[in-house]
Design an enzyme around this catalytic site. Sequence first.
Site, PDB file in Angstrom:
ATOM      1  CD  GLU A  49     -70.537 -58.284 -20.317  1.00 12.35           C
ATOM      2  OE1 GLU A  49     -69.546 -57.638 -19.913  1.00 12.35           O
ATOM      3  OE2 GLU A  49     -70.863 -59.389 -19.851  1.00 12.35           O
ATOM      4  CG  PHE A 111     -76.079 -65.356  -8.387  1.00 13.72           C
ATOM      5  CD1 PHE A 111     -75.009 -64.734  -7.743  1.00 13.72           C
ATOM      6  CD2 PHE A 111     -75.852 -65.936  -9.626  1.00 13.72           C
ATOM      7  CE1 PHE A 111     -73.751 -64.700  -8.322  1.00 13.72           C
ATOM      8  CE2 PHE A 111     -74.599 -65.913 -10.211  1.00 13.72           C
ATOM      9  CZ  PHE A 111     -73.548 -65.300  -9.556  1.00 13.72           C
ATOM     10  CD  GLN A 112     -74.328 -63.285 -12.468  1.00  9.85           C
ATOM     11  OE1 GLN A 112     -74.921 -63.928 -13.321  1.00  9.85           O
ATOM     12  NE2 GLN A 112     -73.022 -63.075 -12.517  1.00  9.85           N
ATOM     13  CE  LYS A 161     -81.262 -70.052 -16.738  1.00  9.06           C
ATOM     14  NZ  LYS A 161     -80.133 -70.401 -15.859  1.00  9.06           N
ATOM     15  CG  MET A 472     -60.261 -32.340 -24.960  1.00 16.22           C
ATOM     16  SD  MET A 472     -59.703 -31.024 -26.072  1.00 16.22           S
ATOM     17  CE  MET A 472     -60.269 -31.638 -27.661  1.00 16.22           C
TER      18      MET A 472
HETATM   19  C1  LIG Z   1     -65.088 -42.585 -20.457  1.00 14.35           C
HETATM   20  C2  LIG Z   1     -64.589 -41.198 -20.408  1.00 14.35           C
HETATM   21  N1  LIG Z   1     -63.922 -40.756 -19.313  1.00 14.35           N
HETATM   22  C3  LIG Z   1     -63.447 -39.499 -19.259  1.00 14.35           C
HETATM   23  C4  LIG Z   1     -63.636 -38.641 -20.294  1.00 14.35           C
HETATM   24  C5  LIG Z   1     -63.097 -37.220 -20.237  1.00 14.35           C
HETATM   25  N2  LIG Z   1     -62.099 -36.994 -21.287  1.00 14.35           N
HETATM   26  C6  LIG Z   1     -62.420 -36.381 -22.452  1.00 14.35           C
HETATM   27  S1  LIG Z   1     -61.124 -36.311 -23.504  1.00 14.35           S
HETATM   28  C7  LIG Z   1     -60.097 -37.064 -22.393  1.00 14.35           C
HETATM   29  C8  LIG Z   1     -58.669 -37.333 -22.717  1.00 14.35           C
HETATM   30  C9  LIG Z   1     -58.532 -38.434 -23.706  1.00 14.35           C
HETATM   31  O1  LIG Z   1     -57.158 -38.799 -23.773  1.00 14.35           O
HETATM   32  P1  LIG Z   1     -56.633 -39.652 -24.980  1.00 14.35           P
HETATM   33  O2  LIG Z   1     -57.498 -40.829 -25.199  1.00 14.35           O
HETATM   34  O3  LIG Z   1     -55.196 -39.932 -24.751  1.00 14.35           O
HETATM   35  O4  LIG Z   1     -56.848 -38.694 -26.232  1.00 14.35           O
HETATM   36  P2  LIG Z   1     -56.120 -37.292 -26.548  1.00 14.35           P
HETATM   37  O5  LIG Z   1     -57.005 -36.194 -26.062  1.00 14.35           O
HETATM   38  O6  LIG Z   1     -54.795 -37.299 -25.855  1.00 14.35           O
HETATM   39  O7  LIG Z   1     -56.010 -37.286 -28.029  1.00 14.35           O
HETATM   40  C10 LIG Z   1     -60.790 -37.368 -21.220  1.00 14.35           C
HETATM   41  C11 LIG Z   1     -60.172 -37.986 -20.044  1.00 14.35           C
HETATM   42  C12 LIG Z   1     -64.362 -39.128 -21.401  1.00 14.35           C
HETATM   43  N3  LIG Z   1     -64.666 -38.368 -22.450  1.00 14.35           N
HETATM   44  N4  LIG Z   1     -64.810 -40.405 -21.441  1.00 14.35           N
END
Ligand SMILES: Cc1ncc(C[n+]2csc(CCOP(=O)(O)OP(=O)(O)O)c2C)c(N)n1
Lengths: 563, 185
Positions: A49, A111-112, A161, A472
């Site tokens: 979803e 349920f749910q 529902k 990042m």
């Molecule tokens: C759902 C989610 N979890 C954690 C983060 C924290 N976060 C921001 S950037 C990042 C790294 C992303 O890694 P990748 O997809 O490999 O992209 P890159 O930075 O290597 O280009 C994370 C873990 C986030 N933004 N969203």
Amino acid sequence: MKKKGAEIVWECLVREGVEVVFGYPGGANMPIYDAMLNYPVHHVLVRHEQGGAHMADGYARASGKVGVAMATSGPGATNLVTGIATAMMDSVPVVFITGQVAAHLIGGDAFQETDVTGITLPITKHNYLVTRADEIAETLREAFYIARSGRPGPVLVDICKNAQVESCEFVYPDEPKLPGYQPVTRSPKALLDDAVALIEQAHKPVILCGHGVLMSHAEEALMQFAVKTQTPVASTLLGLGAFPASHPLSLGMMGMHGEAYANLAIQNSDLILAFGMRFDDRVTGTLKTYAPKAKKIHIEIDPSEIHKNVFVDVPLVGDVNTVVSDLIPLVDEYDHDDWLQEIQGWKNETDSRDIMNWEEDGKLYVAHLIADIWKATGGNAIVTTDVGQHQMWTAQYYQMEKPNRWLTSGGAGTMGFGLPSAIGAWFAAKDQEIWAIAGDGGFQMTAAELTTAVQEGANVKVAIMNNNFLGMVRQWQEFFFEKRYSAVNMLTPDFVKLADAHGVPARRVTKREEVEEAIEWARKTQGPVVLEFRVEQEDAVYPMVPAGAALHEMIRRPVKLAK
Amino acid sequence: MNYTFIALVENKPGVLNRVASLFRRRNFNIESLAVGRTENPDVSRMTIVVDCPNGDVDAHRIEANLYKLVNVIDVQDVTHQPSVTRDLALIKVKVGPERRAEVNGLAEIFRARIVDVAADSVIVEVTGTEDKIEGMIELLRPIGIVEMVRTGQVSMTRGVNEGVRRMPGMSDRHYDDISVAAMVP
Ligand SMILES: Cc1ncc(C[n+]2csc(CCOP(=O)(O)OP(=O)(O)O)c2C)c(N)n1
Ligand SMILES: [Mg+2]
């Protein structure tokens, strides 16, 4: 005419012009799915979803229409939550329709059963619990109206529902009855005059162009205003595309990973004209030293944004397009040559640090790859991203010339947004080229939607920028945690085989000389395609304003590396 | 300082929750919130007292955020308007027959009433401003308060006075009608 509640749902969607719905069935919305078979709305069966929510979001951003996503009660609805929050943070109009247990069971832990209106209260613009069939038409009428008007946003309608199976007289209301909902569109003349007075005195004005410019279709007005007053335009991450990147007055992106000259222009300006943006911490740096010499004019449709982060001198509450159009005839023509010269000086200095001017060293840098894709696509593709380094490089190097082609999760920063939002966008613009720039981390969050793309024949090109890192976060650890890498080194699956298992043609690119051909191959191949680029692992996004630093205190790409 | 707002909201399920949740989410401190029906069955009225450490800037934010709730019809800030303000308290005091007269005497000074008498306690009902009720409580405390309940403050402006509206609310109100001064705190 008498109709069942479930039929009324579709009657309403058809009347709202809905062509496509992204959803997933379950016990609590089965009557809606049964009724669907008799209506001319295309349903996309997603794999999770969250993917459905991002698809509806991507569809809405690319089309300017309201997106629709559906889920069953309980886990179906809670799986939507990340997608709803993403749409909320970026003011995207999406109507979410969830099934709920029968009204007489509510509160009994059936349920749910999950309190979905409770859970989504803070992450929707508005939400509804519908317990009777005769409330459905009125509620959906209101939901679509609220989602797309004023400051747009997600609206959730949770339908019990019993309301789906009961019958009642169907009448679609002409006008929604909302006594407390009156979005403002125009600013009073007195305040416009105050703004004009500030514009007259300014020598170093800057326009900050936000998502609101796109949402209110103010691109034309922005161009006229900027040219007439010779005011340079810096964009927020979400405002990119509203003002052509190649225009001489364009400063590109501002903020944490914005262009250095854009940030310096803001810090040195004497007048900030904020157009449909909200002074998010990612664009201001620390507020204590933000644009210290500037008077501020804030054009914004949501009054609660006024004085929220930055105290402004003239608040112009209203629809950006209306307010800017009202302003244009009131302002004189200016040239601001000295100011534009000063900015040009910073621009020249920046060019010397630009990775684009590096000597080829055979390695794959994401910035170069984005520029390659930009070149190959003529800068005309719809581009979506996940969140992280690749997202920032895409914002910096895929120079957006036109509106509504840049789809990224800004406010929420939701990893996994790239692929599903690209699929959603394809339903809005089937004749356009669509690229999802994904991170190796982000791609794995919603990779299951590859099958959805295959099933639907969605013509989306996925470019995974695989640095084997949560890049990042790694960069922050490198800069601010003494390079103590913690939980960022990620084993990735064989993306080519993974794509293959989904029936998606895929290629891995490891060498510079393979790049151009691979991009062309992807462009020529009909349907979804995956390209995995093995990129330089420990590259960093520059410039960077560290969290909590002043906007001009940027970490810059070391200049010695430039050619 | 404390600001007092009067909000008219649609009389629908969940609206109180939306308002309370908004104040929590936006980090505002509610001092008191009283809600009840009005002369119009479709409309409920809330009197909300909120701590606004940044004065009018906070008041502006509160009004703007309240209007983001679709069910909020009108908001006025009556903090600085001539208005009638009332709070009602029921105070159960532990007191036997020997000191009842003393409690009665105190109640009379505050124009409060004794509304229930039991063998070893009485209930005092007092209405008035915050200050008055606080005064009554201070005097009863040494005698022995066993239980207390307060309705929270309700307010109404006097005569033709109206509160400050910094936002366009009711359908016929637009920004043009609202003084520029009110919008720029
Ligand atoms: C759902 C989610 N979890 C954690 C983060 C924290 N976060 C921001 S950037 C990042 C790294 C992303 O890694 P990748 O997809 O490999 O992209 P890159 O930075 O290597 O280009 C994370 C873990 C986030 N933004 N969203
Ligand atoms: Mg990565």
